[in-house]
Design an enzyme around this catalytic site. Structure first.
Site, mmCIF file in Angstrom:
data_model
loop_
_atom_site.group_PDB
_atom_site.id
_atom_site.type_symbol
_atom_site.label_atom_id
_atom_site.label_comp_id
_atom_site.label_asym_id
_atom_site.label_seq_id
_atom_site.Cartn_x
_atom_site.Cartn_y
_atom_site.Cartn_z
ATOM 1 C CB ALA A 34 -45.907 -22.908 30.974
ATOM 2 C CB ALA A 35 -41.245 -19.905 30.388
ATOM 3 C CB VAL A 37 -44.984 -12.476 26.041
ATOM 4 C CG1 VAL A 37 -44.826 -12.259 24.052
ATOM 5 C CG2 VAL A 37 -45.928 -12.982 26.404
ATOM 6 N N GLY A 174 -20.226 -28.365 18.559
ATOM 7 C CA GLY A 174 -19.464 -27.099 17.256
ATOM 8 C C GLY A 174 -20.862 -27.060 16.288
ATOM 9 C CD GLU A 196 -19.643 -31.594 16.022
ATOM 10 O OE1 GLU A 196 -19.822 -32.327 16.141
ATOM 11 O OE2 GLU A 196 -20.170 -30.530 16.555
ATOM 12 C CG HIS A 437 -19.686 -1.203 -8.013
ATOM 13 N ND1 HIS A 437 -18.912 -2.205 -7.026
ATOM 14 C CD2 HIS A 437 -18.864 -0.243 -7.727
ATOM 15 C CE1 HIS A 437 -17.321 -1.816 -6.979
ATOM 16 N NE2 HIS A 437 -17.398 -0.511 -7.121
#
Length: 461
Positions: A34-35, A37, A174, A196, A437
């Protein structure tokens, strides 16, 4: 009426993989969009947000580069930034359209609604199929007293940085979206206050690592207030006067900002789909009810991604889409709920599996191992020694239960932990695995060893 083996409604991060997998398995597939891809994630969510996060991070690093001898004063062209963001999105959306075409998935533009158990209507035409996958996604959740508009933004509007950076910005929420967009605007020049309602940011995540992320954000200059709610606002000559209140009631305070970003969550997008005509049931929050095969209450109808159930994550939707498509093709696929979460702030936060609290409630005898990035040579060379890696395990069986990371490239590190959980690994398996490492990934090995008090690069206490 044109008929297909499978019709997928929505081409977001769940829908387009579902359509492609269905075609790979020999099904005749129609994808309805509808909008745009790519859905929310690709167009107005994950991808453009991460592009802006990278730009904001670059600005932030340049401002702090004098510590290792680089003097720089970045000048930001917001219009060019917006164009670059759009270019990234355009390239990826074009790629998705090409993948659909290359896999012989027919793409139809328009809004789909069910006419019955095996039929949908799009642009006035009727299409039938043996199976349907609903992948219509979600939309921003509104907040009472803060209607979206010029002064109150949703997450989509907040992406348009080229229209200007507000001097003062209030972020309500938050969670991942609020934290990421809040830091973007802070690093691009806004004075950001983030509130928050719950006692801590990332309320569904590991408490310890969430607290460390909050500390890092506050150290950078963001004002973070938890246990706080926004009651309402009034527009005056000097800005938006927002009334804040303690979450449990009581003390109130007024702050003045220039814009408000509401990021309190998202809700499933099901309006107008005609689910009742297909016999598809939703729960009390509006999510379509599904089982581990992604089947709904209606035979032959599947639902995936944000429209089905939390967490609302693109990678979860993608996996669910593959499961649904495989089942539509006659296989017996199940969704394994080991879903990692990532917050792409600086430092990043990531987690997968059970938190300490969840593991204890589930009856495990919990042991925890931690390794700080301050003891990581690679983290120090990257200038990102904040944070830690935390491993949660069962003391009796040594089973790995969860991993949580706050620090540099946490989103990349969590993939190894997710694989370990999916394979049923023990904590010792992580410790026995040789890691290169110097890398950040060594921290996962060290955290696993720390759980057994055998870490090398920290004192085991």
């Amino acid at each position: 009426m044109k008929t297909y083996d499978l019709i997928v409604i929505g081409t977001g991060p769940g829908g387009y993989p579902a359509a492609i997998r269905g075609a790979q398995l020999g099904l005749k597939v129609l994808a309805v969009e509808a909008a745009e891809v790519g859905g929310v994630c690709l167009n107005v969510g994950c991808i453009p947000t991460k592009a802006l996060l990278h730009a904001a991070e670059t600005v932030h690093h340049l401002k702090g580069a004098e510590g290792f001898g680089l003097k720089a004063k970045p000048e930001l062209d917001l219009k060019k930034l917006g164009a670059w963001r759009d270019g990234v999105v355009k390239k990826l959306t074009g790629g998705v359209a090409g993948l659909l075409k290359g896999n012989k998935v027919e793409l139809l533009r328009g809004f789909a609604r069910f006419k019955g158990p095996r039929e949908i209507e799009v642009n006035g035409e009727t299409y039938g199929a043996q199976s349907f996958i609903i992948a219509t996604g979600s939309e921003p959740m509104p907040l009472k007293g803060f209607p979206f508009g010029e002064d109150v933004w949703d997450s989509t509007r907040a992406l348009r940085v080229e229209e200007g950076i507000p001097k003062r910005l209030l972020v309500i929420g938050g969670g991942a979206v609020g934290l990421e967009l809040g830091q973007i605007y802070h690093r691009l020049g806004s004075e950001v206050t983030l509130i928050e309602y719950m006692p801590e940011i990332l309320p569904a995540g590991d408490r310890e690592t969430a607290a460390l992320l909050r500390k890092a954000l506050e150290k950078e200059g963001l004002k973070v207030r938890t246990g706080t709610k926004a009651v309402g606002y009034e527009k005056k000559q000097d800005g938006l006067h927002v009334l804040l209140e303690a979450a449990q009631g009581g003390s109130q305070e007024e702050i003045v900002v220039d814009k408000i970003l509401v990021a309190v969550g998202r809700r499933p997008r099901t309006e107008g789909l005609g689910l009742e005509k297909a016999g598809v049931k939703v729960d009390e929050r509006g999510f379509i009810q599904v089982n581990a095969r992604m089947e709904t209450s209606a035979p032959g109808v599947y639902a995936i991604g944000d429209v089905a159930r939390p967490p609302l994550l693109a990678h979860k939707a993608m996996k669910e889409g593959l499961v649904a498509a495989e089942n539509a093709a006659g296989k017996n696929a199940l969704f394994d709920f080991q879903v990692p979460s990532v917050v792409y702030t600086g430092p990043e936060w990531a987690g997968v599996g059970l938190t300490e609290e969840e593991a204890r409630k589930a009856g495990y005898n919990v042991k925890v191992g931690k390794f700080p990035f301050s003891a990581s040579g690679r983290a120090l060379t990257l200038g990102g020694a904040e944070g830690l890696i935390k491993v949660v395990g069962d003391a009796e069986t040594d089973l790995l239960l969860g991993v949580f990371v706050v620090g540099p490239q946490a989103g990349e590190l969590i993939a190894e932990a997710t694989l370990a959980l999916e394979m049923g690994a023990t904590v010792s398996d992580l410790g026995l695995t040789i890691h290169p490492h110097p890398t950040l990934s060594e921290g996962l090995m060290e955290a696993a060893e720390a759980l057994h008090k055998q870490a090398i690069h920290i004192l085991n206490r």
